[in-house]
Design a protein around this motif. Structure first.
Motif, short mmCIF file in Angstrom:
data_model
loop_
_atom_site.label_atom_id
_atom_site.label_comp_id
_atom_site.label_asym_id
_atom_site.label_seq_id
_atom_site.Cartn_x
_atom_site.Cartn_y
_atom_site.Cartn_z
N LYS A 200 19.22 26.16 11.91
CA LYS A 200 18.01 26.90 11.54
C LYS A 200 16.76 26.11 11.92
O LYS A 200 16.71 24.88 11.78
CB LYS A 200 18.02 27.19 10.04
N TRP A 201 15.75 26.86 12.36
CA TRP A 201 14.46 26.30 12.76
C TRP A 201 13.36 27.06 12.02
O TRP A 201 13.47 28.27 11.79
CB TRP A 201 14.24 26.44 14.26
N LYS A 202 12.28 26.33 11.66
CA LYS A 202 11.19 26.94 10.90
C LYS A 202 9.87 26.82 11.66
O LYS A 202 9.60 25.79 12.28
CB LYS A 202 11.06 26.28 9.53
N ILE A 203 9.05 27.87 11.57
CA ILE A 203 7.78 27.89 12.30
C ILE A 203 6.79 26.89 11.73
O ILE A 203 6.81 26.59 10.53
CB ILE A 203 7.18 29.32 12.28
N GLU A 204 5.97 26.32 12.59
CA GLU A 204 4.88 25.45 12.16
C GLU A 204 3.65 26.30 11.90
O GLU A 204 3.04 26.83 12.82
CB GLU A 204 4.56 24.39 13.23
N SER A 205 3.27 26.43 10.64
CA SER A 205 2.11 27.26 10.27
C SER A 205 1.74 26.97 8.83
O SER A 205 2.60 26.57 8.03
CB SER A 205 2.44 28.75 10.44
N ASN A 206 0.47 27.17 8.50
CA ASN A 206 0.04 27.04 7.11
C ASN A 206 -0.40 28.39 6.54
O ASN A 206 -1.01 28.46 5.48
CB ASN A 206 -1.08 26.01 6.98
N GLN A 207 -0.11 29.47 7.25
CA GLN A 207 -0.45 30.81 6.77
C GLN A 207 0.54 31.26 5.71
O GLN A 207 1.75 31.02 5.84
CB GLN A 207 -0.43 31.83 7.91
N ASP A 208 0.01 31.92 4.66
CA ASP A 208 0.89 32.47 3.63
C ASP A 208 1.92 33.40 4.27
O ASP A 208 1.59 34.21 5.13
CB ASP A 208 0.08 33.26 2.60
N CYS A 209 3.13 33.28 3.84
CA CYS A 209 4.25 34.14 4.28
C CYS A 209 4.64 33.88 5.74
O CYS A 209 5.81 33.70 6.04
CB CYS A 209 3.94 35.63 4.08
N PHE A 210 3.68 33.84 6.64
CA PHE A 210 4.00 33.59 8.04
C PHE A 210 4.73 32.26 8.21
O PHE A 210 5.61 32.12 9.07
CB PHE A 210 2.71 33.60 8.86
N GLU A 216 17.48 31.19 13.76
CA GLU A 216 18.74 30.47 13.57
C GLU A 216 19.69 30.80 14.72
O GLU A 216 19.97 31.97 14.97
CB GLU A 216 19.38 30.80 12.23
N PHE A 217 20.16 29.76 15.38
CA PHE A 217 21.19 29.89 16.42
C PHE A 217 22.55 29.68 15.77
O PHE A 217 22.79 28.68 15.10
CB PHE A 217 20.97 28.84 17.52
N LYS A 218 23.43 30.65 15.98
CA LYS A 218 24.76 30.59 15.38
C LYS A 218 25.82 30.56 16.47
O LYS A 218 25.51 30.67 17.66
CB LYS A 218 24.97 31.80 14.46
N LEU A 219 27.07 30.40 16.05
CA LEU A 219 28.17 30.41 17.00
C LEU A 219 28.32 31.79 17.64
O LEU A 219 27.83 32.80 17.10
CB LEU A 219 29.47 30.00 16.31
N GLN A 220 28.99 31.83 18.77
CA GLN A 220 29.23 33.08 19.50
C GLN A 220 27.92 33.77 19.88
O GLN A 220 27.83 35.00 19.89
CB GLN A 220 30.15 34.01 18.70
N ASN A 221 26.92 32.96 20.19
CA ASN A 221 25.63 33.45 20.69
C ASN A 221 24.88 34.38 19.73
O ASN A 221 24.03 35.16 20.15
CB ASN A 221 25.82 34.16 22.03
N PHE A 223 22.11 35.25 16.97
CA PHE A 223 20.75 34.76 16.73
C PHE A 223 20.12 35.57 15.62
O PHE A 223 20.11 36.81 15.66
CB PHE A 223 19.92 34.89 18.01
N GLU A 224 19.59 34.89 14.59
CA GLU A 224 18.93 35.56 13.48
C GLU A 224 17.45 35.18 13.47
O GLU A 224 17.10 34.00 13.50
CB GLU A 224 19.56 35.18 12.14
N SER A 277 16.11 40.30 12.06
CA SER A 277 16.66 40.82 13.32
C SER A 277 17.91 40.03 13.69
O SER A 277 17.86 38.80 13.77
CB SER A 277 15.63 40.71 14.44
N ASN A 278 19.00 40.73 13.88
CA ASN A 278 20.26 40.09 14.30
C ASN A 278 20.50 40.41 15.76
O ASN A 278 20.83 41.54 16.13
CB ASN A 278 21.42 40.58 13.42
N LEU A 279 20.36 39.38 16.61
CA LEU A 279 20.38 39.54 18.05
C LEU A 279 21.39 38.61 18.70
O LEU A 279 22.18 37.96 18.00
CB LEU A 279 18.96 39.26 18.60
#
Length: 330
Positions: A200-210, A216-221, A223-224, A277-279
């Protein structure tokens, strides 16, 4: 002689009374016509123009999001010369055009009272209520007669505008028919890259909610992608095929699935809009990851702990724009 004078006086008084009564009736008719004329002018001033559908109910129940996906594009147009056209878009059988079924109703209308209109040869009831146009029609559904109420607001209503401040806080993840990002078209061996990006990776931001946005990169390609917004607008609701009354209710709770997206609207939550989004992802080279059938998003590996998400989109003026977001590995 006295009697004759009295009789003449009586006739004169009677004549004056009748004349006065006629003048009074004439004045009443004139005042009534003036009022009717003013009601017509006032109603037409509000009515003439283009209206866009925002809600449709059958016996006070909202139609399903799948039906509303096409119906929300329906338009009502009224002209100064007493003509109208209603264009309703519905689900069709055309595989290349989801909303291929079009129903057009046109003709002349008559103002029958203040904020009240009727269509020629139609039983529909048309009312102007506050800032809305409400059309009530009788339909047959499952062999039962029901009331369908379609609510429109003017096409230039500010509730239909995109909010420039939030325009890119909800990245479009609707799947495209393009095959450019499909794995079968890729010959690069991304095994080592996948080892580095899993998790899992998290965005760099100080905005509320954003600042809560994650990828998140998962097995078998798999992506969430989870996106958050502090608030939402009617435009957001319409984008995900949810019709609401006007003005918007204070309390809204809704969950809708559209393609690969699950969207939750909740006016009582800290972040009122959450989209999951599940991609699928495809490693194009040692630095580039793309999402299958999502040509507007590219992920660039800056280093083992930093990913830059590049989002390409067209703004409201159809000009191409590019935004970049930085994600850090957790």
């Amino acid at each position: 002689m006295t009697r004759i004078k009295a009789f003449k006086s009586l006739l004169f008084i009677l004549f004056i009374s009748i004349l006065s009564s006629c003048n009074s009736d004439d004045n009443s008719v004139s005042e009534g016509n003036d009022q009717t004329s003013q009601e017509t002018i006032t109603t037409k001033e509000r009515l003439v123009g283009e209206w866009k559908l925002i809600s449709s109910t059958i016996d006070n129940k909202n139609i399903s999001p799948s039906e509303f996906e096409c119906l929300k594009n329906s338009i009502a147009t009224f002209t100064q010369d007493d003509t109208y056209e209603l264009t309703f878009l519905k689900l069709g059988n055309n595989s290349t055009n989801l909303c291929s079924q079009t129903s057009i109703q046109s003709g002349t209308y008559t103002v029958i009272g203040l904020n009240s209109v009727t269509f020629f040869n139609s039983t529909s009831e048309i009312k102007l209520i506050d800032n809305t146009l409400q059309i009530t029609s009788k339909i047959t559904d499952d062999n039962e007669e029901k009331d369908q109420i379609d609510i429109f607001i003017r096409s230039d209503n500010t509730e239909l505008e995109e909010s420039s401040a939030e325009e890119t806080n909800d990245l479009e993840t609707d799947e495209s028919e393009t095959d450019d990002n499909n794995e079968e078209n890729n010959t690069f061996d991304g095994t080592e890259v996948i080892k580095n990006i899993l998790g899992k990776w998290k965005i760099e931001s100080n905005q509320d909610c954003f600042q809560k946005n994650t990828i998140e990169f998962k097995l078998q390609n798999a992506f969430e992608f989870i996106q958050h917004k502090k608030t939402f607008t009617r435009r957001d609701l319409l984008n995900y095929n949810i019709g609401m009354s006007y003005p918007l209710p204070e309390n809204i709770e809704a969950e809708v699935t559209k393609g690969s997206d699950i969207v939750v609207f909740d006016t009582n939550a800290e972040c009122q809009f959450i989209k999951t989004s599940n991609l699928e992802y495809v490693v194009k080279d040692e630095k580039t990851v793309v999402l299958k059938n999502i040509p507007g998003i590219r992920l660039i590996l800056e280093d083992n702990n930093t990913i830059k998400l590049v989002y390409t989109f067209n703004d409201s003026n159809s000009n191409e724009q590019v935004k970049e977001f930085v994600y850090k590995k957790l």
